[in-house]
Design a protein around this motif. Structure first.
Motif, PDB file in Angstrom:
ATOM      1  N   PHE A 164       0.835  -1.199   0.000  1.00  0.00           N
ATOM      2  CA  PHE A 164       0.000   0.000   0.000  1.00  0.00           C
ATOM      3  C   PHE A 164       0.869   1.248   0.000  1.00  0.00           C
ATOM      4  O   PHE A 164       0.814   2.044  -0.935  1.00  0.00           O
ATOM      5  N   SER A 165       1.687   1.442   1.030  1.00  0.00           N
ATOM      6  CA  SER A 165       2.538   2.633   1.067  1.00  0.00           C
ATOM      7  C   SER A 165       3.581   2.526   2.166  1.00  0.00           C
ATOM      8  O   SER A 165       3.275   2.085   3.276  1.00  0.00           O
ATOM      9  N   ALA A 166       4.805   2.966   1.840  1.00  0.00           N
ATOM     10  CA  ALA A 166       5.884   3.014   2.832  1.00  0.00           C
ATOM     11  C   ALA A 166       6.003   4.388   3.471  1.00  0.00           C
ATOM     12  O   ALA A 166       6.972   4.666   4.180  1.00  0.00           O
ATOM     13  N   GLY A 167       5.044   5.284   3.233  1.00  0.00           N
ATOM     14  CA  GLY A 167       5.088   6.619   3.834  1.00  0.00           C
ATOM     15  C   GLY A 167       5.997   7.554   3.069  1.00  0.00           C
ATOM     16  O   GLY A 167       6.263   7.371   1.879  1.00  0.00           O
ATOM     17  N   ILE A 168       6.508   8.566   3.739  1.00  0.00           N
ATOM     18  CA  ILE A 168       7.350   9.563   3.082  1.00  0.00           C
ATOM     19  C   ILE A 168       8.644   8.917   2.603  1.00  0.00           C
ATOM     20  O   ILE A 168       9.200   8.037   3.261  1.00  0.00           O
ATOM     21  N   ASN A 169       9.109   9.345   1.450  1.00  0.00           N
ATOM     22  CA  ASN A 169      10.366   8.842   0.914  1.00  0.00           C
ATOM     23  C   ASN A 169      11.522   9.489   1.679  1.00  0.00           C
ATOM     24  O   ASN A 169      11.866  10.649   1.449  1.00  0.00           O
ATOM     25  N   LEU A 170      12.102   8.756   2.613  1.00  0.00           N
ATOM     26  CA  LEU A 170      13.134   9.316   3.480  1.00  0.00           C
ATOM     27  C   LEU A 170      14.425   9.619   2.716  1.00  0.00           C
ATOM     28  O   LEU A 170      15.186  10.509   3.111  1.00  0.00           O
ATOM     29  N   LYS A 171      14.660   8.907   1.638  1.00  0.00           N
ATOM     30  CA  LYS A 171      15.820   9.230   0.810  1.00  0.00           C
ATOM     31  C   LYS A 171      15.662  10.613   0.196  1.00  0.00           C
ATOM     32  O   LYS A 171      16.595  11.430   0.199  1.00  0.00           O
ATOM     33  N   ASP A 172      14.459  10.895  -0.309  1.00  0.00           N
ATOM     34  CA  ASP A 172      14.208  12.225  -0.869  1.00  0.00           C
ATOM     35  C   ASP A 172      14.257  13.295   0.208  1.00  0.00           C
ATOM     36  O   ASP A 172      14.716  14.422  -0.034  1.00  0.00           O
ATOM     37  N   LEU A 173      13.781  12.971   1.410  1.00  0.00           N
ATOM     38  CA  LEU A 173      13.856  13.937   2.515  1.00  0.00           C
ATOM     39  C   LEU A 173      15.312  14.259   2.821  1.00  0.00           C
ATOM     40  O   LEU A 173      15.684  15.429   2.971  1.00  0.00           O
ATOM     41  N   ARG A 174      16.149  13.252   2.885  1.00  0.00           N
ATOM     42  CA  ARG A 174      17.578  13.467   3.126  1.00  0.00           C
ATOM     43  C   ARG A 174      18.210  14.306   2.040  1.00  0.00           C
ATOM     44  O   ARG A 174      19.036  15.185   2.303  1.00  0.00           O
ATOM     45  N   ASN A 175      17.817  14.063   0.802  1.00  0.00           N
ATOM     46  CA  ASN A 175      18.414  14.759  -0.332  1.00  0.00           C
ATOM     47  C   ASN A 175      17.818  16.138  -0.587  1.00  0.00           C
ATOM     48  O   ASN A 175      18.178  16.804  -1.553  1.00  0.00           O
ATOM     49  N   GLY A 176      16.895  16.572   0.268  1.00  0.00           N
ATOM     50  CA  GLY A 176      16.310  17.891   0.111  1.00  0.00           C
ATOM     51  C   GLY A 176      15.287  17.986  -0.992  1.00  0.00           C
ATOM     52  O   GLY A 176      15.004  19.078  -1.495  1.00  0.00           O
ATOM     53  N   ALA A 177      14.724  16.844  -1.388  1.00  0.00           N
ATOM     54  CA  ALA A 177      13.805  16.807  -2.522  1.00  0.00           C
ATOM     55  C   ALA A 177      12.340  16.703  -2.113  1.00  0.00           C
ATOM     56  O   ALA A 177      11.480  16.456  -2.965  1.00  0.00           O
ATOM     57  N   ILE A 178      12.037  16.864  -0.831  1.00  0.00           N
ATOM     58  CA  ILE A 178      10.656  16.886  -0.359  1.00  0.00           C
ATOM     59  C   ILE A 178      10.263  18.340  -0.134  1.00  0.00           C
ATOM     60  O   ILE A 178      10.823  19.025   0.728  1.00  0.00           O
ATOM     61  N   SER A 179       9.302  18.818  -0.910  1.00  0.00           N
ATOM     62  CA  SER A 179       8.883  20.219  -0.840  1.00  0.00           C
ATOM     63  C   SER A 179       7.942  20.451   0.337  1.00  0.00           C
ATOM     64  O   SER A 179       6.991  19.684   0.537  1.00  0.00           O
TER      65      SER A 179
END
Length: 452
Positions: A244-259
């Motif tokens: 279903f879903s793994a939630g927020i993409n923590l890799k993108d959060l680390r890389n500054g790609a979560i707006s």
């Protein structure tokens, strides 16, 4: 006497903030001049990773003083600023456009596109946190009854992308949006998450695609019920299985790609709120039931619904859980706030279990008795599709949409939602740049790299 040499410009550190007058244009000019003068002290300063401790200390001081002055300005002028940006409430710019229009009309209030684009060159830990200034602006708007309600309504309207795709979807009953597939099957609109490379985790693209998908389902007159389900994924541990879903993409959060604007706040004001309150199609109609298109929603959870995935379940009308699945809101582990989970989960589970889930990281397996507090039915994984079809038939009754609307009015009045979001904006932005969160996502990223 020899003057003490410093690495900061000569402007006094304790310069007085502007004395605002209460007149919008005058105070806007004072704000712009003050922020420009403060930021001139940072001219020539290198990016955050290359700064000396003294340079970083100066940057922090300048940012703090400017934020204090912005807060003072917004306490006086939030409604006036919003009226200016919306033509006295006659225009409806979406949140992403609104914050940049504010940067153009009121220099110094929020960062402009160029500064935000420059921030995107860096990972989250190396940014200056300009999104915190966007969050303060959004929070001020949401705290205002006039601006906040108007903004919420605006974000409930169909997106331009959905309007462009609608005729084609009506004709074919199918829209491949990239990370989401939308299909009309009989009277049901099936929305399938297809972010297969990251266990259907949420990223900027998925959030945008999901809002388009929800719009299409709500706008198609042949569809009576919406269905959310995760597609099959590529992860070695779950390859070929639906998730279903793994939630927020923590890799993108680390890389500054979560707006912050488009993801962290935009998902709450956008597709999630549309599923809960309906799509605003006639904003000038006198009654809410005539202003919106509402349809019931079903969630079919395979394997797990983590973080943002579990948050989605809290606004759905029927949740079906595969017997080998689990749900969780690992806020304590990630260090951020689980969206509106803190508002909605206690209504469903009670305060004690909600605290165990949110503060303690408790997982709820489908086989546990407590699972019945977050789902309607637990079925064997191989029978989930049949259970979805049965639920679609049951929720297609004409009175379902009307009754779910009345339930929402009681369970989550719009002003309760608005007030929560105002606080959430500030807290979530601050948490996204906090040292513990940055350290956690960095450790996860390093472990992921080590695994190859």
């Amino acid at each position: 006497m020899t003057a003490v040499q410093t690495d900061t410009p000569p402007r006094a550190r304790d310069a007085a903030p502007p004395a605002f007058t209460g007149e919008l244009d005058t105070d806007a000019a004072l704000l712009a001049a003050y922020v420009a003068e403060e930021e001139r002290r940072l001219a020539g300063s290198p990016p955050r990773p290359e700064r000396t401790p003294a340079q970083q200390e100066l940057t922090d001081e300048v940012f703090a003083r400017c934020r204090t002055v912005r807060d003072a300005f917004l306490r006086l002028h939030t409604d006036g600023v919003y009226a200016r940006l919306t033509g006295n409430l006659t225009r409806r710019p979406r949140l992403g456009d609104l914050v940049y229009e504010a940067a153009g009309h009121f220099p110094g209030l929020v960062p402009d596109r160029a500064r935000m684009a420059a921030e995107l060159r860096f990972i989250q830990a190396e940014k200056d946190g300009l999104e915190i200034d966007q969050a303060a602006f959004c929070a001020a708007l949401l705290r205002s009854e006039t601006a906040g309600r108007h903004l919420i309504d605006t974000m409930l309207m169909p997106t331009p992308r959905a309007q462009e795709l609608l005729d084609g979807f009506r004709a074919t009953g199918r829209a491949d949006l990239g990370s989401v597939l939308v299909e009309r099957r009989g009277t049901a609109g099936h929305v399938t998450f297809r972010n297969a490379h990251c266990l259907n985790a949420e990223d900027n693209r998925l959030i945008a695609d999901l809002e388009t998908a929800i719009d299409l389902v709500l706008l198609d007159e042949e569809i009576r019920v919406g269905v959310l389900r995760g597609g099959t994924v590529d992860h070695p541990r779950y390859a070929g299985r639906r998730v279903f879903s793994a939630g927020i993409n923590l890799k993108d959060l680390r890389n500054g790609a979560i707006s912050f604007v488009d993801f962290l706040l935009g998902r709450e004001l956008g597709y999630i709120n549309k599923m809960l309150r309906g799509l605003l199609t006639a904003p000038d109609a006198p009654a809410w039931c005539r202003r919106t298109v509402q349809k019931p929603w079903i969630g079919a959870v395979d394997t797990f619904a983590i973080g943002g995935g579990m948050q989605l379940l809290l606004v759905l009308d029927r949740v079906l859980l595969a017997s080998d699945a689990y749900v969780s809101l690992p806020a304590a582990e990630e260090g951020i706030v689980p969206g509106l989970g803190n508002l909605r989960l206690p209504l469903q589970t009670g305060s004690r279990l909600a605290r165990q889930v949110i503060l303690g990281g408790r997982r709820i397996a489908a086989t546990e008795p407590e699972a019945r507090l977050v789902c309607d039915e637990v079925v064997p994984a191989e029978e989930l599709t049949e259970a979805v079809e049965r639920s679609v038939r049951e929720l297609s009754a004409p009175a379902v949409a009307a009754n779910r609307q009345m339930l929402t009015l009681v369970e989550e009045p719009v002003d309760l939602y608005r007030g929560y979001l105002a606080e959430f904006a500030l807290v979530q932005a601050a948490r996204s740049y906090s040292e513990d969160v940055l350290a956690k996502v960095e450790r996860r990223w390093q472990r992921s790299r080590a695994r190859g």
